[in-house]
Motif scaffolding. Structure first.
Motif, mmCIF file in Angstrom:
data_model
loop_
_atom_site.group_PDB
_atom_site.id
_atom_site.type_symbol
_atom_site.label_atom_id
_atom_site.label_comp_id
_atom_site.label_asym_id
_atom_site.label_seq_id
_atom_site.Cartn_x
_atom_site.Cartn_y
_atom_site.Cartn_z
ATOM 1 N N HIS A 41 0.813 -1.222 0.000
ATOM 2 C CA HIS A 41 0.000 0.000 0.000
ATOM 3 C C HIS A 41 0.848 1.274 0.000
ATOM 4 N N ASP A 42 1.921 1.298 0.839
ATOM 5 C CA ASP A 42 2.686 2.537 0.991
ATOM 6 C C ASP A 42 4.110 2.239 1.451
ATOM 7 N N ARG A 43 4.971 1.863 0.513
ATOM 8 C CA ARG A 43 6.372 1.579 0.858
ATOM 9 C C ARG A 43 7.042 2.758 1.536
ATOM 10 N N GLY A 44 6.595 3.965 1.192
ATOM 11 C CA GLY A 44 7.194 5.165 1.746
ATOM 12 C C GLY A 44 6.985 5.357 3.232
ATOM 13 N N MET A 45 6.071 4.599 3.837
ATOM 14 C CA MET A 45 5.860 4.729 5.281
ATOM 15 C C MET A 45 7.046 4.189 6.077
ATOM 16 N N PHE A 46 7.859 3.369 5.436
ATOM 17 C CA PHE A 46 8.985 2.738 6.123
ATOM 18 C C PHE A 46 10.256 3.569 5.951
ATOM 19 N N HIS A 47 10.856 3.941 7.063
ATOM 20 C CA HIS A 47 12.168 4.578 7.004
ATOM 21 C C HIS A 47 13.206 3.534 6.618
ATOM 22 N N ALA A 48 13.013 2.311 7.098
ATOM 23 C CA ALA A 48 13.928 1.221 6.775
ATOM 24 C C ALA A 48 13.263 -0.114 7.099
ATOM 25 N N ILE A 49 13.661 -1.114 6.338
ATOM 26 C CA ILE A 49 13.316 -2.507 6.629
ATOM 27 C C ILE A 49 14.620 -3.280 6.532
ATOM 28 N N PHE A 50 14.912 -4.044 7.581
ATOM 29 C CA PHE A 50 16.112 -4.867 7.581
ATOM 30 C C PHE A 50 15.723 -6.329 7.679
ATOM 31 N N THR A 51 16.445 -7.146 6.920
ATOM 32 C CA THR A 51 16.268 -8.592 6.988
ATOM 33 C C THR A 51 17.508 -9.201 7.610
ATOM 34 N N CYS A 52 17.342 -10.390 8.116
ATOM 35 C CA CYS A 52 18.479 -11.140 8.625
ATOM 36 C C CYS A 52 18.527 -12.457 7.873
ATOM 37 N N LEU A 53 19.682 -12.720 7.314
ATOM 38 C CA LEU A 53 19.900 -13.957 6.577
ATOM 39 C C LEU A 53 20.845 -14.834 7.371
ATOM 40 N N LEU A 54 20.562 -16.096 7.387
ATOM 41 C CA LEU A 54 21.408 -17.072 8.054
ATOM 42 C C LEU A 54 21.675 -18.162 7.030
ATOM 43 N N GLY A 55 22.911 -18.279 6.626
ATOM 44 C CA GLY A 55 23.230 -19.225 5.569
ATOM 45 C C GLY A 55 22.529 -18.889 4.263
ATOM 46 N N GLY A 56 22.302 -17.588 4.021
ATOM 47 C CA GLY A 56 21.645 -17.149 2.804
ATOM 48 C C GLY A 56 20.134 -17.260 2.817
ATOM 49 N N ARG A 57 19.564 -17.679 3.931
ATOM 50 C CA ARG A 57 18.123 -17.876 4.044
ATOM 51 C C ARG A 57 17.513 -16.833 4.988
ATOM 52 N N LEU A 58 16.354 -16.283 4.609
ATOM 53 C CA LEU A 58 15.668 -15.289 5.431
ATOM 54 C C LEU A 58 15.173 -15.936 6.721
ATOM 55 N N VAL A 59 15.628 -15.380 7.861
ATOM 56 C CA VAL A 59 15.190 -15.915 9.151
ATOM 57 C C VAL A 59 14.577 -14.840 10.042
ATOM 58 N N GLY A 60 14.676 -13.565 9.632
ATOM 59 C CA GLY A 60 14.092 -12.502 10.443
ATOM 60 C C GLY A 60 13.952 -11.226 9.653
ATOM 61 N N ILE A 61 13.066 -10.356 10.152
ATOM 62 C CA ILE A 61 12.821 -9.077 9.492
ATOM 63 C C ILE A 61 12.309 -8.082 10.516
ATOM 64 N N GLY A 62 12.517 -6.817 10.270
ATOM 65 C CA GLY A 62 11.986 -5.761 11.129
ATOM 66 C C GLY A 62 11.958 -4.453 10.367
ATOM 67 N N ALA A 63 11.065 -3.563 10.791
ATOM 68 C CA ALA A 63 10.888 -2.286 10.095
ATOM 69 C C ALA A 63 10.773 -1.154 11.104
ATOM 70 N N ILE A 64 10.945 0.067 10.590
ATOM 71 C CA ILE A 64 10.782 1.252 11.430
ATOM 72 C C ILE A 64 10.043 2.316 10.622
ATOM 73 N N THR A 65 9.073 2.960 11.290
ATOM 74 C CA THR A 65 8.229 3.978 10.666
ATOM 75 C C THR A 65 8.111 5.158 11.621
ATOM 76 N N ASN A 66 7.396 6.186 11.206
ATOM 77 C CA ASN A 66 7.021 7.226 12.161
ATOM 78 C C ASN A 66 6.131 6.600 13.217
ATOM 79 N N GLU A 67 6.189 7.125 14.420
ATOM 80 C CA GLU A 67 5.250 6.705 15.467
ATOM 81 C C GLU A 67 3.861 7.087 14.971
ATOM 82 N N PRO A 68 2.921 6.125 14.878
ATOM 83 C CA PRO A 68 1.602 6.453 14.334
ATOM 84 C C PRO A 68 0.749 7.349 15.237
ATOM 85 N N ALA A 69 1.014 7.354 16.532
ATOM 86 C CA ALA A 69 0.254 8.232 17.438
ATOM 87 C C ALA A 69 0.840 9.641 17.369
#
Length: 148
Positions: A41-69
């Motif tokens: 819907h809105d990629r621009g809402m994310f300041h950043a998204i980071f993934t974590c790869l272990l042995g080349g495989r996606l095992v984690g993810i996290g994002a950061i945005t403006n505080e919605p409140a």
């Protein structure tokens, strides 16, 4: 020794993201499905998204945005952090959280999170967040204005 690789993504979610989403659903979490919808819907809402790869495989993810409140000072919200059940307790979530916090340095005064359960609350407190009451978020941490 296994190398943990944390990488920033920009235009697309990783090709193996559906496997992580399926694991989250099986674990009773809808946050990966929400991430897909928000990203579409809105990629621009994310300041950043980071993934974590272990042995080349996606095992984690996290994002950061403006505080919605509404807030009187610049605040960002760390959200959609998830680590595959088979890869927890290996400092993956901590590596992603640290990358997201570094992204906020010099851009936000406070980073918030909403811990959905007691285990999440313990994690956030272990990585330096403090519990708060009476806010739309459960925990926060002050961001240093100095580059590390």
């Amino acid at each position: 020794m296994t190398i943990i690789s944390v990488e920033r993504i920009a235009d697309t979610l990783p090709a193996d993201f559906p496997e992580l989403e399926a694991d989250a659903k099986a674990d009773g979490h809808a946050n990966m499905t929400r991430l897909v919808a928000e990203f579409a819907h809105d990629r621009g809402m994310f300041h950043a998204i980071f993934t974590c790869l272990l042995g080349g495989r996606l095992v984690g993810i996290g994002a950061i945005t403006n505080e919605p409140a509404p807030t009187p000072i610049p605040m960002w919200r760390m959200r959609r952090l998830y680590v595959h059940r088979n890869h927890r307790r290996r400092r993956i979530a901590q590596a992603i959280a640290n990358a997201l916090l570094q992204e906020a340095v010099g851009k936000a005064s406070i980073v918030t999170v909403h811990a959905g359960h007691e285990g999440a609350a313990r994690f956030w407190e272990a990585v330096g967040f403090r519990q708060v009451e009476g806010q739309p978020w459960s925990h926060e941490t002050v961001i240093s204005t100095l580059e590390a």
